[in-house]
Write an enzyme that holds these catalytic residues in place. Structure first.
Site, PDB file in Angstrom:
ATOM      1  N   PHE A 160       0.803  -1.227   0.000  1.00 19.17           N
ATOM      2  CA  PHE A 160       0.000   0.000   0.000  1.00 19.17           C
ATOM      3  C   PHE A 160       0.838   1.280   0.000  1.00 19.17           C
ATOM      4  O   PHE A 160       0.310   2.356  -0.225  1.00 19.17           O
ATOM      5  CB  PHE A 160      -0.986   0.034   1.176  1.00 19.17           C
ATOM      6  CG  PHE A 160      -2.071  -1.003   1.088  1.00 19.17           C
ATOM      7  CD1 PHE A 160      -3.084  -0.890   0.147  1.00 19.17           C
ATOM      8  CD2 PHE A 160      -2.073  -2.104   1.940  1.00 19.17           C
ATOM      9  CE1 PHE A 160      -4.079  -1.857   0.049  1.00 19.17           C
ATOM     10  CE2 PHE A 160      -3.076  -3.077   1.858  1.00 19.17           C
ATOM     11  CZ  PHE A 160      -4.081  -2.948   0.914  1.00 19.17           C
ATOM     12  N   HIS A 168     -11.830  -4.494   1.239  1.00 21.66           N
ATOM     13  CA  HIS A 168     -10.608  -3.888   0.713  1.00 21.66           C
ATOM     14  C   HIS A 168     -10.812  -2.382   0.573  1.00 21.66           C
ATOM     15  O   HIS A 168     -11.919  -1.917   0.278  1.00 21.66           O
ATOM     16  CB  HIS A 168     -10.294  -4.501  -0.657  1.00 21.66           C
ATOM     17  CG  HIS A 168      -8.903  -4.219  -1.130  1.00 21.66           C
ATOM     18  ND1 HIS A 168      -8.566  -3.050  -1.791  1.00 21.66           N
ATOM     19  CD2 HIS A 168      -7.767  -4.945  -1.042  1.00 21.66           C
ATOM     20  CE1 HIS A 168      -7.285  -3.075  -2.083  1.00 21.66           C
ATOM     21  NE2 HIS A 168      -6.763  -4.216  -1.645  1.00 21.66           N
TER      22      HIS A 168
END
Length: 233
Positions: free
Chosen positions: A88, A197
């Protein structure tokens, strides 16, 4: 480790010492040798992200002894300059991708932390947040292109070793892909928090409002552990 991917089996010298003995067995497995050969061929014909010296960054920034929170991602960002070995995360100067923007929105909603001016999560890693992708490399501009080539064998083994070797960790599993890793974790020894998510396609289906950042810190503090300072400003 140099950018030459042939050096992978020798173990990246920047991997923290606490991981070396733990992971040596995996680096010597036949599947890992096959993975290395695949990556060598890929590198001859394609651009691969992240750079070779960043592939194992998660194991350099966060020692095994430090680990207290684990965030599981799927595979690296596939755009130029984005991937640097932490799920990320993007280096400073690179625009935060949509999933990371949504992570910051939830962080702001959960802990009233200001949206940071960059998307580099290294300070989380330095505090014991293992930012682990299931697949550690990707072909440029082709999401998921290095899945099912052997990386999952390696990272599944990492999750098992963490689960077996430590207690009281907080696993943040975001999305169905991460949820599928739950069977690798001993739920009697660790804490598992699941949500949708943070992708724009699913964030409104349970990621926003999950309060995982505050919940993780509450769990850590209940065990006498130092909470994570999630602020990046």
């Amino acid at each position: 480790m140099e950018n030459n991917l042939e050096n992978i089996p020798r173990i990246d010298p920047t991997i923290h010492e606490s991981w070396k003995a733990l992971l040596l067995e995996e680096f010597n497995q036949p599947y890992f040798n096959a993975l290395k050969q695949y990556l060598v061929q890929e590198k001859k014909n394609h651009v691969i992200y992240p750079p070779g010296n960043k592939i194992f960054s998660a194991f350099d920034r966060t020692s095994f002894d430090q680990v207290k929170v684990i965030i599981l991602g799927q595979d690296p960002y596939h755009g130029k300059g984005q991937a640097h070995g932490l799920c990320f995360s993007v280096p400073q100067g690179i625009t935060a991708p949509p999933s990371l923007v949504n992570i910051f929105k939830e962080l702001n909603n959960d802990l009233d932390i200001s949206i940071p001016p960059h998307g580099n999560l290294e300070t989380w890693a330095d505090q014991g947040v293992l930012l682990l992708n299931a697949t550690l490399t990707v072909r440029a501009n082709q999401a998921g292109s290095h899945q099912n080539k052997g990386w999952e064998n390696f990272t599944d083994a990492v999750i098992r070793k963490i689960s077996d070797g430590k207690e009281g960790l907080v696993f943040l599993l975001w999305g169905r892909y991460a949820h599928a890793k739950e069977h690798l974790i001993n739920g009697d020894r660790h804490h598992i928090l699941k949500a949708a998510h943070p992708s724009p396609f699913s964030a409104h289906s349970g990621f926003f409002g999950c309060h995982h950042f505050s919940r993780a810190n509450e769990i850590l503090e209940e065990q006498g552990m130092t909470p994570v300072n999630w602020s990046l400003s």
